[in-house]
Design an enzyme around this catalytic site. Sequence first.
Site, PDB file in Angstrom:
ATOM      1  N   SER A 129       0.808  -1.232  -0.144  1.00 49.08           N
ATOM      2  CA  SER A 129      -0.064  -0.067  -0.209  1.00 49.08           C
ATOM      3  C   SER A 129       0.944   1.240   0.214  1.00 49.08           C
ATOM      4  O   SER A 129       1.987   1.221   0.444  1.00 49.08           O
ATOM      5  CB  SER A 129      -0.834   0.133   1.362  1.00 49.08           C
ATOM      6  OG  SER A 129      -1.725   1.190   1.312  1.00 49.08           O
ATOM      7  N   LYS A 184      -4.678  -6.578   3.380  1.00 49.52           N
ATOM      8  CA  LYS A 184      -4.595  -5.411   2.574  1.00 49.52           C
ATOM      9  C   LYS A 184      -5.995  -5.083   2.046  1.00 49.52           C
ATOM     10  O   LYS A 184      -6.378  -4.136   1.764  1.00 49.52           O
ATOM     11  CB  LYS A 184      -3.692  -5.948   1.401  1.00 49.52           C
ATOM     12  CG  LYS A 184      -3.955  -4.891   0.164  1.00 49.52           C
ATOM     13  CD  LYS A 184      -3.129  -3.541   0.687  1.00 49.52           C
ATOM     14  CE  LYS A 184      -3.222  -2.134  -0.309  1.00 49.52           C
ATOM     15  NZ  LYS A 184      -3.751  -2.404  -1.573  1.00 49.52           N
ATOM     16  N   HIS A 187      -7.607  -3.225   4.860  1.00 48.97           N
ATOM     17  CA  HIS A 187      -7.018  -1.906   4.677  1.00 48.97           C
ATOM     18  C   HIS A 187      -7.681  -0.945   3.409  1.00 48.97           C
ATOM     19  O   HIS A 187      -8.138   0.172   3.769  1.00 48.97           O
ATOM     20  CB  HIS A 187      -5.570  -2.146   4.226  1.00 48.97           C
ATOM     21  CG  HIS A 187      -4.993  -0.763   3.838  1.00 48.97           C
ATOM     22  ND1 HIS A 187      -5.075  -0.297   2.541  1.00 48.97           N
ATOM     23  CD2 HIS A 187      -3.999  -0.068   4.405  1.00 48.97           C
ATOM     24  CE1 HIS A 187      -4.607   0.844   2.225  1.00 48.97           C
ATOM     25  NE2 HIS A 187      -3.948   1.273   3.485  1.00 48.97           N
ATOM     26  N   ASN A 188      -7.946  -1.816   2.607  1.00 47.58           N
ATOM     27  CA  ASN A 188      -8.710  -1.167   1.340  1.00 47.58           C
ATOM     28  C   ASN A 188     -10.047  -0.578   1.727  1.00 47.58           C
ATOM     29  O   ASN A 188     -10.828   0.421   1.446  1.00 47.58           O
ATOM     30  CB  ASN A 188      -8.630  -1.611   0.179  1.00 47.58           C
ATOM     31  CG  ASN A 188      -7.229  -1.481  -0.401  1.00 47.58           C
ATOM     32  OD1 ASN A 188      -6.246  -1.232   0.083  1.00 47.58           O
ATOM     33  ND2 ASN A 188      -7.082  -1.547  -1.952  1.00 47.58           N
ATOM     34  N   GLU A 191      -9.995   2.143   3.888  1.00 47.53           N
ATOM     35  CA  GLU A 191      -9.578   3.448   2.973  1.00 47.53           C
ATOM     36  C   GLU A 191     -11.109   3.831   2.374  1.00 47.53           C
ATOM     37  O   GLU A 191     -10.899   5.222   2.663  1.00 47.53           O
ATOM     38  CB  GLU A 191      -8.542   2.902   1.960  1.00 47.53           C
ATOM     39  CG  GLU A 191      -8.306   3.745   1.045  1.00 47.53           C
ATOM     40  CD  GLU A 191      -7.561   3.072  -0.341  1.00 47.53           C
ATOM     41  OE1 GLU A 191      -6.344   2.428   0.320  1.00 47.53           O
ATOM     42  OE2 GLU A 191      -7.667   3.239  -1.301  1.00 47.53           O
TER      43      GLU A 191
HETATM   44  C1  6PG Z   1      -3.331   1.456  -1.543  1.00 41.77           C
HETATM   45  C2  6PG Z   1      -4.408   1.507  -2.512  1.00 41.77           C
HETATM   46  C3  6PG Z   1      -4.229   1.110  -3.560  1.00 41.77           C
HETATM   47  C4  6PG Z   1      -5.352   1.391  -4.754  1.00 41.77           C
HETATM   48  C5  6PG Z   1      -6.752   0.526  -4.658  1.00 41.77           C
HETATM   49  C6  6PG Z   1      -7.791   1.589  -4.736  1.00 41.77           C
HETATM   50  O1  6PG Z   1      -3.269   0.910  -0.717  1.00 41.77           O
HETATM   51  O2  6PG Z   1      -2.265   1.953  -2.072  1.00 41.77           O
HETATM   52  O3  6PG Z   1      -5.333   0.918  -1.668  1.00 41.77           O
HETATM   53  O4  6PG Z   1      -3.988  -0.472  -3.551  1.00 41.77           O
HETATM   54  O5  6PG Z   1      -5.351   2.776  -4.445  1.00 41.77           O
HETATM   55  O6  6PG Z   1      -6.458   0.144  -5.699  1.00 41.77           O
HETATM   56  O7  6PG Z   1      -8.821   0.829  -5.232  1.00 41.77           O
HETATM   57  P1  6PG Z   1     -10.018   1.551  -5.710  1.00 41.77           P
HETATM   58  O8  6PG Z   1      -9.751   1.650  -7.005  1.00 41.77           O
HETATM   59  O9  6PG Z   1     -11.061   0.139  -5.522  1.00 41.77           O
HETATM   60  O10 6PG Z   1     -10.390   2.550  -5.125  1.00 41.77           O
END
Ligand code: 6PG
Length: 466
Positions: A129, A184, A187-188, A191
């Site tokens: 990430s 991960k 995490h997303n 996010e």
């Molecule tokens: C990270 C982000 C990265 C990316 C994702 C976002 O941790 O660096 O999460 O992996 O930004 O692909 O995904 P979306 O396109 O689903 O928002």
Amino acid sequence: MEKARIGLVGLGTMGAALAANIAEKGFTVAVWNRRPEVTRDFKANAGALAANIIACETLPDLVEAIRPPRPIILMIPAGDPVDEQSAALRPLLDAGDIIIDAGNANFHDTNRRMAEDHGGVRFLGMGVSGGEEGARHGPSIMGGGARADWDSVADVMQAIAAKAEDGTPCAAWMGEGGAGHFVKSVHNGIEYADMQMIAEVYGIMRDGMGWDAGRVGDTFTAWNGGVLRSFLIEIAGTVAHTADPETGQPILDVITDAAGQKGTGRWTAIEAQHLAAPIPVIEAAVMARNVSARRAERASGEARFGRAPQPVQMPPDDLEQALIAGKILCYAQGFAMIRAAGDAFGWTLDLPEIARVWRAGCIIRSDMLGDMAAALEQDGTRNLIFAPFFAGHLETALPALRRVVTGGIAAGHALPALSSGLAWFDLMRTARGTANMIQGLRDFFGWHGFDRLDGRDSHHGPWAVR
Ligand code: 6PG
């Protein structure tokens, strides 16, 4: 040139940044891209780092250039490309070599790949990430697979990873199988939720309080000096302060209000349902992204029913406290889901370690994660809302969250993430809930039975229908 310590396949934005990071940390890295000119250009433009880069034009050249046992990072799109690239590499590799999938894989795919017979070739699934900047200068790395395989590349991963304030590298082994990609994916999900809550508060500022983008930016920037200090709050301020070079307008006023997604947040919501682990804030964020994409339908809704958000005034301090409370509730849910997955999948997931790995480098990095790591260290089995530090914060911030949610909803503002966090919290502090009604209904129509509060050995109601 000496043989490379590690190989890397895929020189797109993330792969090129990661390869440069590896080279900069003093490791020789052999790189390959399916378009040889990309590989050549990468080395040609690498400046002083070129001394640590072996540009390979064929896969056999790549394999030949790496010192056995050969670790090879795949930084390519998730899904079929990973299976295809692994299949192309496997015949060239020896037992003990390790394919490392560093993309945003679905952890079920990683579990499957790890269970497949690779003829002695090992497989690691690694969540990375931090976007391009992180990959280049220090990402957060969540490793998964056999511990010994991780240990054999841990020196490289710890060298290239972000360092927390205390100097600890944000790279660690999460657990067996797909554990790294699972972490991960949570995490997303977080996010998505952090960004949704920021967007909800932005909506109140813009549509309720009539603030322009500059004032929105000033407020987020000021909040970044306090409890909310984090990468996403920082860049919310920066984005709001940025002007569109084409028109001179605030960039926020020219960006279409439809969010994209590649699916990792959705996977988290789906998995939470399988695990029966409540993560309503993340689920609400996924829902809101899906609704955001339906622009034409939303326009029809406004035309038919009238515009929802109406003017409403709120103290900015309430908005800040609401975000603090929402964030704590969301992370409490996320960590509880990780704990549930550990139990379900037999992974010994180390919750404080996960919080520590997220402290720097990744998109959800924040000061609060240091406090979460400390609270989980004290007792990793209780929900984070019961950790004294966060229970105290919640007691302070909850009244503001309630005011923001009730005031916002009364004025027609959609606050799915903030309000579902509050609803979950209110359920979590209700010793006598209302599911007795559900049990009564289930027993009435389906003879499903219920437990009695008085402990008597009678498990059905006297329904006339029976
Ligand atoms: C990270 C982000 C990265 C990316 C994702 C976002 O941790 O660096 O999460 O992996 O930004 O692909 O995904 P979306 O396109 O689903 O928002």
